[in-house]
Motif scaffolding. Structure first.
Motif, PDB file in Angstrom:
ATOM      1  N   ARG A 266       0.831  -1.195   0.000  1.00  0.00           N
ATOM      2  CA  ARG A 266       0.000   0.000   0.000  1.00  0.00           C
ATOM      3  C   ARG A 266       0.870   1.251   0.000  1.00  0.00           C
ATOM      4  NH1 ARG A 266      -2.762  -0.633   6.049  1.00  0.00           N
ATOM      5  NH2 ARG A 266      -0.891  -0.085   7.285  1.00  0.00           N
ATOM      6  N   GLN A 267       0.279   2.322  -0.477  1.00  0.00           N
ATOM      7  CA  GLN A 267       1.043   3.565  -0.587  1.00  0.00           C
ATOM      8  C   GLN A 267       0.114   4.762  -0.549  1.00  0.00           C
ATOM      9  OE1 GLN A 267       3.374   3.983  -4.205  1.00  0.00           O
ATOM     10  NE2 GLN A 267       4.842   5.328  -3.173  1.00  0.00           N
TER      11      GLN A 267
ATOM     12  N   TRP B  78       3.437  -5.078 -10.716  1.00  0.00           N
ATOM     13  CA  TRP B  78       2.410  -4.412  -9.922  1.00  0.00           C
ATOM     14  C   TRP B  78       1.134  -4.228 -10.721  1.00  0.00           C
ATOM     15  CZ3 TRP B  78       3.740  -1.036  -5.390  1.00  0.00           C
ATOM     16  CH2 TRP B  78       5.042  -1.267  -4.928  1.00  0.00           C
TER      17      TRP B  78
ATOM     18  N   PRO C 240       6.189   3.182  -0.389  1.00  0.00           N
ATOM     19  CA  PRO C 240       5.311   2.012  -0.353  1.00  0.00           C
ATOM     20  C   PRO C 240       5.531   1.227   0.931  1.00  0.00           C
ATOM     21  CG  PRO C 240       6.449   2.165  -2.462  1.00  0.00           C
ATOM     22  CD  PRO C 240       7.085   3.153  -1.560  1.00  0.00           C
TER      23      PRO C 240
END
Length: 118
Positions: A37-38, A109, A44
């Motif tokens: 998550r970021q 990603w 991140p």
């Protein structure tokens, strides 16, 4: 390789969400998968990972006991069940592949799904 996350949204503190990541273009059950998550302007943060067979899972201390990562190799999909959500869980959540059957860091990603806890 395609990783498509879904299931994000706006939820109140204490609520739950289930993220899904549908994958294609590679042999899903050859690879560990993970969630990162970021937030904008921040680094991140690794959240969780799961081995190719689903037997090994790991979690960040900040989510341990609240989040559960699982996978369905027949459906080429990985999940993140998030319970007892907190405002600090707000972030863009990315599904990632690793480079081997056990977690060895992120490789590819997805585009992410936004989770907002407020």
């Amino acid at each position: 390789v395609q990783l498509v996350e879904s299931g994000g949204g706006l939820v109140q503190p204490g609520g739950s969400l289930r993220l899904s990541c549908a994958t294609s273009g590679f042999t899903f059950d050859d690879y560990a998968m993970g969630w990162i998550r970021q937030n904008p302007g921040k680094a991140p943060e690794w959240v969780s990972d799961i081995s190719w067979d689903g037997y090994i899972t790991n979690y960040a201390d900040s989510v341990k006991g609240r989040f559960t990562c699982s996978r369905d190799n027949a459906r080429n999909t990985v999940y993140l069940q998030m319970n007892n959500l907190r405002p600090e869980d707000t972030a863009m959540y990315y599904c990632v592949t690793s480079i081997s059957g056990t977690w060895a860091g992120p490789n590819r990603w997805g585009r992410g799904t936004q989770v907002t806890v407020s």
